[in-house]
Write an enzyme that holds these catalytic residues in place. Structure first.
Site, PDB file in Angstrom:
ATOM      1  N   CYS A 230       0.804  -1.227   0.000  1.00 28.43           N
ATOM      2  CA  CYS A 230       0.000   0.000   0.000  1.00 28.43           C
ATOM      3  C   CYS A 230       0.835   1.274   0.000  1.00 28.43           C
ATOM      4  CB  CYS A 230      -0.966  -0.010   1.179  1.00 28.43           C
ATOM      5  SG  CYS A 230      -0.194  -0.006   2.808  1.00 28.43           S
ATOM      6  N   HIS A 281      -2.741   1.158   6.860  1.00 20.83           N
ATOM      7  CA  HIS A 281      -3.062   1.056   5.429  1.00 20.83           C
ATOM      8  C   HIS A 281      -3.232   2.451   4.841  1.00 20.83           C
ATOM      9  CE1 HIS A 281      -4.316  -0.903   1.760  1.00 20.83           C
ATOM     10  NE2 HIS A 281      -5.480  -0.252   1.738  1.00 20.83           N
ATOM     11  N   ASN A 293      -5.784   1.353  -4.370  1.00 21.50           N
ATOM     12  CA  ASN A 293      -4.896   0.846  -3.326  1.00 21.50           C
ATOM     13  C   ASN A 293      -4.354  -0.534  -3.680  1.00 21.50           C
ATOM     14  OD1 ASN A 293      -6.780  -0.971  -0.837  1.00 21.50           O
ATOM     15  ND2 ASN A 293      -7.332  -0.682  -2.959  1.00 21.50           N
TER      16      ASN A 293
END
Length: 320
Positions: A230, A281, A293
């Protein structure tokens, strides 16, 4: 008037040719469509592509057409100089103009500019230009122009009359000027569109969306087209668009942004999951409640929709 002079004109004839381009490593359907001034849907349809998947060395057909050439067939008859001059003047002034009416689309829940551009076979830059948009933000119920109103003209060259060389020369010169003007206008329009499409590549959100078609797998610690996690995705996108060097860590990236609520996020902002100082994240907001993402191992870089089941904690605008 043309009949009186004994002229017969054949209609305009168009000729088209197809060009090909060889896919290079790192290319995407979106990038090639932008570079060559065609739409993603045209490329996919012309080459029978599925889900925008291409590979290095593959030859793709680019849909392009050459300028229209207008041919005139002349039947010469004997007539008086007065009639010939009148007919030549009449033929040289013939032209036809048609205008296409712009079409509109009403934004629905879940729509993004990228989805709409793909649906109608136009570029993101064109949608923004036609609708006066300065960002990728759109709202439900908003009406967008998805087809540009355009005018096309066809000029007919004048017929040749053996008994009136002066009239023939004048009419032919007029036709050449009209053809040259039409060609110049076409070239200028294409150059403007190409420039606008090229400008779209600098958009963080647009670039992030383009990576979705590359089938990039999730790789822990990765930050390249071979694989990324990520924070590796956000680091890669910003390095290739704005030139900002983000650290490869969500918590460290928090320190590079001006934090604010998710509701006030704009395309290109980072979305963080987890408490400030302990995030786990990160993704890139692309507008209309969606983000790009690198989710989890076993999945590729993808577009996702913000939901109550997996909602980001806060957003942040990267400080230049």
């Amino acid at each position: 008037m043309i009949g009186a002079a004994g002229f017969m004109l054949a209609g305009p004839v168009q000729s088209a040719s197809a060009k090909t381009v060889t896919v290079k490593s790192g290319d995407t359907v979106w990038q090639l469509a932008t570079k060559y001034g065609v739409s993603m849907s045209q490329l996919e349809k012309s080459n029978h592509l599925k889900n925008g998947v291409i590979y290095a060395g593959q030859k793709l057909v680019l849909s392009s057409s050459k300028a229209t050439t207008t041919n005139t067939t002349t039947t010469t008859t004997k007539t008086t100089t007065k009639k010939a001059n009148a007919a030549a003047a009449s033929v040289s002034s013939l032209s036809s103009t048609s205008t296409a009416t712009a079409s509109t689309y009403t934004v629905k829940s879940g729509d993004t500019l990228w989805k709409i551009s793909k649906k109608y076979g136009v570029s993101l830059a064109q949608l923004k230009q036609w609708n006066g948009l300065k960002s990728d933000m759109i709202a439900v119920g908003q009406k967008l122009a998805v087809k540009k109103a355009a005018a096309t003209s066809t000029a007919y060259s004048s017929a040749t009359v053996t008994t009136t060389p002066k009239a023939t020369k004048s009419a032919t010169t007029t036709a050449k000027k009209a053809t040259t003007k039409a060609a110049t206008t076409s070239t200028t329009t294409k150059a403007t569109t190409t420039k606008a499409d090229a400008a779209a590549t600098t958009s963080v959100a647009s670039y992030a969306v383009s990576l979705v078609s590359k089938n990039i797998p999730y790789v822990w610690g990765g930050a390249s087209l071979k694989g990324m996690d990520c924070s590796g995705l956000t680091q890669y996108v910003y390095a290739h668009t704005t030139g900002v060097s983000l650290p490869h860590n969500t918590v460290a990236q928090e320190k590079m942004v001006s934090k604010h609520s998710v509701g006030s996020a704009v395309p290109g902002d980072l979305l963080f999951w987890g408490a400030s100082g302990a995030t786990y994240h990160v993704g890139i907001y692309i507008g209309n409640n969606e983000y790009v993402n690198a989710p989890v191992p076993g999945e590729n870089v993808q577009i996702a929709t913000i939901s109550k089941y997996f909602a980001p904690s806060f957003a942040g605008t990267v400080n230049g």
